[in-house]
Write a protein that holds these residues in place. Structure first.
Motif, PDB file in Angstrom:
ATOM      1  N   PHE A   5       0.811  -1.222   0.000  1.00 16.15           N
ATOM      2  CA  PHE A   5       0.000   0.000   0.000  1.00 16.15           C
ATOM      3  C   PHE A   5       0.847   1.277   0.000  1.00 16.15           C
ATOM      4  O   PHE A   5       0.288   2.383   0.069  1.00 16.15           O
ATOM      5  N   ALA A   6       2.183   1.136  -0.076  1.00 19.65           N
ATOM      6  CA  ALA A   6       3.042   2.330   0.000  1.00 19.65           C
ATOM      7  C   ALA A   6       2.683   3.309  -1.122  1.00 19.65           C
ATOM      8  O   ALA A   6       2.821   2.987  -2.311  1.00 19.65           O
ATOM      9  N   ASN A   7       2.180   4.460  -0.729  1.00 19.74           N
ATOM     10  CA  ASN A   7       1.856   5.571  -1.659  1.00 19.74           C
ATOM     11  C   ASN A   7       0.856   5.197  -2.751  1.00 19.74           C
ATOM     12  O   ASN A   7       0.829   5.836  -3.805  1.00 19.74           O
ATOM     13  N   VAL A   8       0.020   4.178  -2.526  1.00 20.95           N
ATOM     14  CA  VAL A   8      -0.890   3.787  -3.617  1.00 20.95           C
ATOM     15  C   VAL A   8      -2.017   4.805  -3.781  1.00 20.95           C
ATOM     16  O   VAL A   8      -2.509   5.405  -2.823  1.00 20.95           O
ATOM     17  N   ASP A   9      -2.412   4.974  -5.040  1.00 23.68           N
ATOM     18  CA  ASP A   9      -3.514   5.872  -5.389  1.00 23.68           C
ATOM     19  C   ASP A   9      -4.853   5.131  -5.376  1.00 23.68           C
ATOM     20  O   ASP A   9      -5.902   5.734  -5.128  1.00 23.68           O
TER      21      ASP A   9
ATOM     22  N   LYS B 142      -5.524  -0.465   8.545  1.00 21.68           N
ATOM     23  CA  LYS B 142      -4.436   0.224   9.280  1.00 21.68           C
ATOM     24  C   LYS B 142      -3.262   0.501   8.346  1.00 21.68           C
ATOM     25  O   LYS B 142      -2.673   1.586   8.374  1.00 21.68           O
ATOM     26  N   ALA B 143      -2.914  -0.483   7.530  1.00 28.10           N
ATOM     27  CA  ALA B 143      -1.769  -0.304   6.622  1.00 28.10           C
ATOM     28  C   ALA B 143      -2.069   0.790   5.590  1.00 28.10           C
ATOM     29  O   ALA B 143      -1.196   1.594   5.256  1.00 28.10           O
ATOM     30  N   LEU B 144      -3.297   0.854   5.112  1.00 27.75           N
ATOM     31  CA  LEU B 144      -3.664   1.939   4.185  1.00 27.75           C
ATOM     32  C   LEU B 144      -3.565   3.287   4.884  1.00 27.75           C
ATOM     33  O   LEU B 144      -3.070   4.269   4.324  1.00 27.75           O
ATOM     34  N   ASN B 145      -4.041   3.326   6.111  1.00 28.29           N
ATOM     35  CA  ASN B 145      -3.990   4.556   6.900  1.00 28.29           C
ATOM     36  C   ASN B 145      -2.557   5.068   7.015  1.00 28.29           C
ATOM     37  O   ASN B 145      -2.282   6.259   6.892  1.00 28.29           O
ATOM     38  N   ASP B 146      -1.624   4.128   7.235  1.00 27.17           N
ATOM     39  CA  ASP B 146      -0.242   4.522   7.509  1.00 27.17           C
ATOM     40  C   ASP B 146       0.572   4.755   6.234  1.00 27.17           C
ATOM     41  O   ASP B 146       1.533   5.517   6.266  1.00 27.17           O
ATOM     42  N   CYS B 147       0.228   4.083   5.147  1.00 26.75           N
ATOM     43  CA  CYS B 147       1.166   4.034   4.006  1.00 26.75           C
ATOM     44  C   CYS B 147       0.630   4.583   2.693  1.00 26.75           C
ATOM     45  O   CYS B 147       1.416   4.952   1.827  1.00 26.75           O
ATOM     46  N   ALA B 148      -0.693   4.597   2.512  1.00 28.87           N
ATOM     47  CA  ALA B 148      -1.226   4.940   1.174  1.00 28.87           C
ATOM     48  C   ALA B 148      -1.150   6.440   0.905  1.00 28.87           C
ATOM     49  O   ALA B 148      -1.002   7.238   1.834  1.00 28.87           O
ATOM     50  N   ALA B 149      -1.286   6.827  -0.366  1.00 31.24           N
ATOM     51  CA  ALA B 149      -1.422   8.243  -0.717  1.00 31.24           C
ATOM     52  C   ALA B 149      -2.620   8.814   0.035  1.00 31.24           C
ATOM     53  O   ALA B 149      -3.609   8.103   0.278  1.00 31.24           O
ATOM     54  N   ARG B 150      -2.525  10.087   0.422  1.00 27.02           N
ATOM     55  CA  ARG B 150      -3.583  10.684   1.270  1.00 27.02           C
ATOM     56  C   ARG B 150      -4.930  10.767   0.558  1.00 27.02           C
ATOM     57  O   ARG B 150      -5.966  10.906   1.209  1.00 27.02           O
ATOM     58  N   ASP B 151      -4.922  10.695  -0.775  1.00 29.15           N
ATOM     59  CA  ASP B 151      -6.209  10.714  -1.490  1.00 29.15           C
ATOM     60  C   ASP B 151      -6.527   9.356  -2.128  1.00 29.15           C
ATOM     61  O   ASP B 151      -7.250   9.284  -3.125  1.00 29.15           O
ATOM     62  N   VAL B 152      -5.989   8.296  -1.520  1.00 28.23           N
ATOM     63  CA  VAL B 152      -6.231   6.946  -2.061  1.00 28.23           C
ATOM     64  C   VAL B 152      -7.734   6.657  -2.170  1.00 28.23           C
ATOM     65  O   VAL B 152      -8.533   7.135  -1.361  1.00 28.23           O
ATOM     66  N   LYS B 153      -8.085   5.889  -3.197  1.00 23.54           N
ATOM     67  CA  LYS B 153      -9.458   5.378  -3.318  1.00 23.54           C
ATOM     68  C   LYS B 153      -9.392   3.874  -3.081  1.00 23.54           C
ATOM     69  O   LYS B 153      -8.574   3.183  -3.715  1.00 23.54           O
ATOM     70  N   VAL B 154     -10.271   3.364  -2.218  1.00 22.41           N
ATOM     71  CA  VAL B 154     -10.216   1.955  -1.826  1.00 22.41           C
ATOM     72  C   VAL B 154     -11.535   1.267  -2.168  1.00 22.41           C
ATOM     73  O   VAL B 154     -12.607   1.698  -1.704  1.00 22.41           O
ATOM     74  N   LEU B 155     -11.461   0.227  -2.980  1.00 22.65           N
ATOM     75  CA  LEU B 155     -12.647  -0.574  -3.304  1.00 22.65           C
ATOM     76  C   LEU B 155     -12.545  -1.914  -2.579  1.00 22.65           C
ATOM     77  O   LEU B 155     -11.547  -2.622  -2.732  1.00 22.65           O
ATOM     78  N   VAL B 156     -13.576  -2.257  -1.806  1.00 22.17           N
ATOM     79  CA  VAL B 156     -13.588  -3.549  -1.109  1.00 22.17           C
ATOM     80  C   VAL B 156     -14.471  -4.529  -1.883  1.00 22.17           C
ATOM     81  O   VAL B 156     -15.657  -4.267  -2.111  1.00 22.17           O
ATOM     82  N   VAL B 157     -13.865  -5.644  -2.255  1.00 20.28           N
ATOM     83  CA  VAL B 157     -14.556  -6.696  -3.012  1.00 20.28           C
ATOM     84  C   VAL B 157     -14.792  -7.921  -2.118  1.00 20.28           C
ATOM     85  O   VAL B 157     -15.833  -8.569  -2.189  1.00 20.28           O
ATOM     86  N   GLY B 158     -13.818  -8.239  -1.268  1.00 19.26           N
ATOM     87  CA  GLY B 158     -13.885  -9.449  -0.423  1.00 19.26           C
ATOM     88  C   GLY B 158     -15.140  -9.448   0.435  1.00 19.26           C
ATOM     89  O   GLY B 158     -15.527  -8.427   0.996  1.00 19.26           O
ATOM     90  N   ASN B 159     -15.773 -10.584   0.545  1.00 20.25           N
ATOM     91  CA  ASN B 159     -17.071 -10.690   1.233  1.00 20.25           C
ATOM     92  C   ASN B 159     -16.968 -10.929   2.726  1.00 20.25           C
ATOM     93  O   ASN B 159     -16.016 -11.536   3.183  1.00 20.25           O
ATOM     94  N   PRO B 160     -17.976 -10.489   3.469  1.00 21.21           N
ATOM     95  CA  PRO B 160     -19.110  -9.674   3.035  1.00 21.21           C
ATOM     96  C   PRO B 160     -18.666  -8.230   2.800  1.00 21.21           C
ATOM     97  O   PRO B 160     -18.237  -7.551   3.735  1.00 21.21           O
TER      98      PRO B 160
ATOM     99  N   ASP C 201      -7.228   8.262   9.704  1.00 20.09           N
ATOM    100  CA  ASP C 201      -6.658   9.467   9.069  1.00 20.09           C
ATOM    101  C   ASP C 201      -7.157   9.663   7.643  1.00 20.09           C
ATOM    102  O   ASP C 201      -6.853  10.674   7.005  1.00 20.09           O
ATOM    103  N   LEU C 202      -7.883   8.680   7.126  1.00 21.45           N
ATOM    104  CA  LEU C 202      -8.475   8.817   5.786  1.00 21.45           C
ATOM    105  C   LEU C 202      -9.959   9.115   5.966  1.00 21.45           C
ATOM    106  O   LEU C 202     -10.534   8.829   7.020  1.00 21.45           O
ATOM    107  N   SER C 203     -10.572   9.661   4.919  1.00 22.30           N
ATOM    108  CA  SER C 203     -12.007   9.947   5.012  1.00 22.30           C
ATOM    109  C   SER C 203     -12.804   8.697   4.633  1.00 22.30           C
ATOM    110  O   SER C 203     -12.423   7.980   3.694  1.00 22.30           O
TER     111      SER C 203
END
Ligand code: NAD
Ligand code: LMR
Length: 323
Positions: free
Chosen positions: A78-82, A114-132, A146-148
């Motif tokens: 997740f380091a700096n991912v958009d 948590k890892a996204l919170n700490d490592c991703a780009a501050r404007d990352v977009k996250v899509l959750v596919v895994g169920n549920p 720290d992300l919206s």
């Protein structure tokens, strides 16, 4: 050329991952002009398989791909991912409901949030596919303070596409002639594919079908399509799920032309409980995702929506310890 966009895919050696990463690499998600780096996350026992996927990606010599990072570390992935597409998790087996996976999969989304919170780009977009998917999305966004919450969504595009296909077959039209369709609520057997504001070639959908088909065939067929595919294939949907993930992220990133369906964090629109991830009719543009306002919902629709809302509230209560 612009800086490559960094895209993380978890569970990249799994069924959906194998259908997804090649299409992303070919430019089907972010456009055929957009270079990208692929960060591919797996668990240690699947790293050999992941390395095989990377070998095949190399062998495609995709012009847009500027780098590939296979890893079993969420922080590296997740380091700096958009953009992050969270697929990696257990699928259900025949006889299970998706909510039965909460115990097995919930923890994954705490760690990855948590890892996204700490490592991703501050404007990352996250899509959750895994169920549920809806409740895993809730877990992930709550684990990333720290992300919206608006940076997270759950995938209900597959349900949306399934509903389009069923209605197109019934009305002998093409899916491209259908507008305004939306799936409300949970990616589960309570989801509500709503036709009240849908048109087919400019005519009201509900003037073309009868209520018996709507209530007793169409809605259950969409609600149970995942189970029907699992029953027929012995494995859950993969190519259609990957396609839906590509379409949902593409619309989020590049904007929508038509109303679509996305699971988003509820802040009470349409009187829905707050703090659940609920699928709404939405549009997307450069400012983000916008819930379509002022849809007229009749008594039938309100009752269906209340059932799926209650299920999400119950799922949230069941994972209180994770949020
Ligand atoms: P799969 O078992 O084929 O692949 C899952 C992959 O995830 C495996 O390679 C596994 O090693 C990996 N994985 C497991 N835990 C991980 C972790 N902590 N980090 C990274 N990777 C991890 O399953 P699949 O068919 O690809 O399905 C994946 C998920 O997507 C399932 O939960 C399934 O139910 C869900 N799904 C959702 C939708 C939807 O519409 N929202 C549609 C289809 C499938
Ligand atoms: C689907 O809808 O196809 C997926 O959620 C997989 C499943 O378990 O039904």
């Amino acid at each position: 050329m612009d800086q490559p966009l960094r895209v993380a895919v978890t569970g990249a050696a799994g069924q959906i991952g194998y259908q997804l990463v090649f299409r992303i690499a070919a430019g089907e998600m972010l456009g055929r002009e957009r270079s990208l780096q692929l960060n591919l996350l797996e668990i240690p026992p699947a790293m050999d398989a992941l390395n095989g996927v990377v070998m095949e990606l190399d062998d495609c010599a995709f012009p847009l791909v500027k780098g590939i990072v296979p890893t079993d570390s969420p922080e590296t992935a997740f380091a700096n991912v958009d953009i992050a597409i969270l697929v990696g998790s257990r699928p259900r087996s025949p006889g299970m409901e998706r909510r039965d996976l909460l115990e097995a999969n919930g923890e994954i989304f705490t760690i990855q949030g948590k890892a996204l919170n700490d490592c991703a780009a501050r404007d990352v977009k996250v899509l959750v596919v895994g169920n549920p998917a809806n409740t895993n999305c809730l877990i992930a966004l709550r684990s990333a303070p720290d992300l919206s919450p608006t940076q997270f969504c759950a995938m209900t595009r597959l349900d949306h596409n399934r509903a389009l296909a069923q209605l197109a077959h019934k009305t002998a039209c093409h899916v491209s002639e259908i507008k305004g369709l939306a799936v409300w609520g949970n990616h589960s057997p309570t989801m509500f594919p709503e036709l009240g504001s849908t048109t087919v070639a400019g005519k009201s959908a509900l003037s073309l079908v009868d209520m018996d088909w709507y209530g007793n065939e169409f809605i259950p067929a969409v609600q149970q399509r995942g189970a029907a595919i699992l029953q027929a294939r012995g494995f859950s949907s993969a190519a259609s799920a990957a396609n839906a993930a590509i379409e949902q992220v593409r619309d989020w990133h590049l904007g929508t032309e038509l109303v679509t369906s996305m699971g988003v964090y509820s802040t009470g629109n349409y009187g829905i409980s707050e703090e659940i991830v609920f699928s709404y009719p939405v549009t997307c543009d450069a400012d983000g995702v916008h819930i379509v306002e002022n849809r007229v919902l009749d008594q039938f629709s309100r009752e269906k929506i209340a059932i799926t809302e209650q299920e999400l509230v119950d799922e949230r209560d069941a994972i209180k310890h994770l949020i």
